[in-house]
Design an enzyme around this catalytic site. Structure first.
Site, PDB file in Angstrom:
ATOM      1  N   ASP A   1       0.827  -1.209   0.000  1.00  0.00           N
ATOM      2  CA  ASP A   1       0.000   0.000   0.000  1.00  0.00           C
ATOM      3  C   ASP A   1       0.862   1.260   0.000  1.00  0.00           C
ATOM      4  O   ASP A   1       2.033   1.241   0.388  1.00  0.00           O
ATOM      5  CB  ASP A   1      -0.916   0.022   1.232  1.00  0.00           C
ATOM      6  CG  ASP A   1      -2.038  -0.993   1.133  1.00  0.00           C
ATOM      7  OD1 ASP A   1      -2.282  -1.497   0.025  1.00  0.00           O
ATOM      8  OD2 ASP A   1      -2.663  -1.284   2.174  1.00  0.00           O
ATOM      9  N   TYR A   2       0.252   2.345  -0.395  1.00  0.00           N
ATOM     10  CA  TYR A   2       0.914   3.649  -0.492  1.00  0.00           C
ATOM     11  C   TYR A   2       1.672   4.008   0.787  1.00  0.00           C
ATOM     12  O   TYR A   2       2.809   4.490   0.742  1.00  0.00           O
ATOM     13  CB  TYR A   2      -0.155   4.711  -0.789  1.00  0.00           C
ATOM     14  CG  TYR A   2       0.352   6.127  -0.965  1.00  0.00           C
ATOM     15  CD1 TYR A   2       1.060   6.493  -2.104  1.00  0.00           C
ATOM     16  CD2 TYR A   2       0.089   7.091   0.014  1.00  0.00           C
ATOM     17  CE1 TYR A   2       1.517   7.800  -2.265  1.00  0.00           C
ATOM     18  CE2 TYR A   2       0.527   8.400  -0.144  1.00  0.00           C
ATOM     19  CZ  TYR A   2       1.245   8.747  -1.289  1.00  0.00           C
ATOM     20  OH  TYR A   2       1.696  10.031  -1.446  1.00  0.00           O
TER      21      TYR A   2
END
Length: 248
Positions: free
Chosen positions: A103-104
């Site tokens: 994820d970011y």
């Protein structure tokens, strides 16, 4: 000489299984001739086209990146945010892509390669390797909640496989805990959803290990090339893990 479907998969455009389908459907040419036989072997000088587009054949490369927070696990982003391939531009000639994603805001181990077959083996549900995550969570998970994760917990897309869970530290004053979670699946946002499901939302998440590979010697944003032995060992571990799971 290598099998045609393997060379196509290594180019990164598709998986080996899909490459076999394309060959059977007559969508692959070698030196201008349509090939439909799966056993066909090709050499370095052969011109290979898939759907009339010549594939770019590169020497396979394999890297371990310490992905920082605030970076997209992709080769491009329509919002112009920083992507993991930005760390490799102007440094290596080959075009690489991430094996799976983080994820970011998640940090940690992310493998990068231009070998599509290698990536597909590691990402395929049948071949998933153990991955170790360290999560800082809000709340202190009770023992019965930990047991839910260890047995497998029901999420909206199905029940997770049993996980190894260890609470390594707690802060009673701040009502937070550090949890080490080992899983072999790769569902979207799986670790975050598992911990949310027991009432302990993730505040910070890091992938500490992928198989036996860790972040030793690296800082966020740095990477190193995998050795041939490490690449071979990853492949072997995937096969070994599959054999163990099939016997259970």
């Amino acid at each position: 000489m290598e099998r045609l479907q393997k060379v196509i998969a290594q180019s990164g455009i598709t998986s080996r299984r899909k490459a076999e389908e394309l060959i059977r459907e007559g969508k692959v040419k070698v030196n201008g001739n349509v090939i439909t036989e799966l056993g066909t072997k090709v050499g370095p000088k052969d011109k290979i086209e898939v759907n009339e587009i010549q594939i770019q054949r590169e020497e396979p490369v394999y890297f371990l990146l310490y992905k920082p927070s605030g970076v997209i696990s992709a080769v491009s982003d329509d919002k112009k945010r920083k992507v993991v391939t930005d760390y490799f531009r102007d440094i290596i000639e080959q075009r690489v892509f991430p094996v799976g994603r983080l994820d970011y805001d998640t940090t940690g181990v992310l493998l990068m390669t231009n070998d599509g077959e290698f990536a597909n083996v590691l990402m395929h549900p049948r071949y998933q390797l153990d991955k170790v995550y360290i999560a800082k969570v809000k709340g202190i998970p009770a023992r019965e909640k930990i047991k839910l994760l260890e047995r497998g917990i029901h999420l909206e897309d199905g029940k997770t496989a049993p996980a190894k869970v260890k609470v390594t530290s707690i802060d009673k004053k701040k009502e937070t805990a550090i949890v080490e979670l080992t899983i072999h699946e790769g569902k979207n946002r799986q670790v975050k959803r598992m911990l949310e499901a027991i009432g302990c939302p993730v505040m910070k998440l890091k992938r500490e290990k992928y198989g036996y590979l860790d972040l030793k010697g690296l800082n966020p944003g740095e990477f190193r090339e995998l050795t041939p032995h490490e690449v071979k060992q990853l492949r072997n571990m995937a096969v070994t893990q599959t054999s163990k799971k099939s016997r259970r």
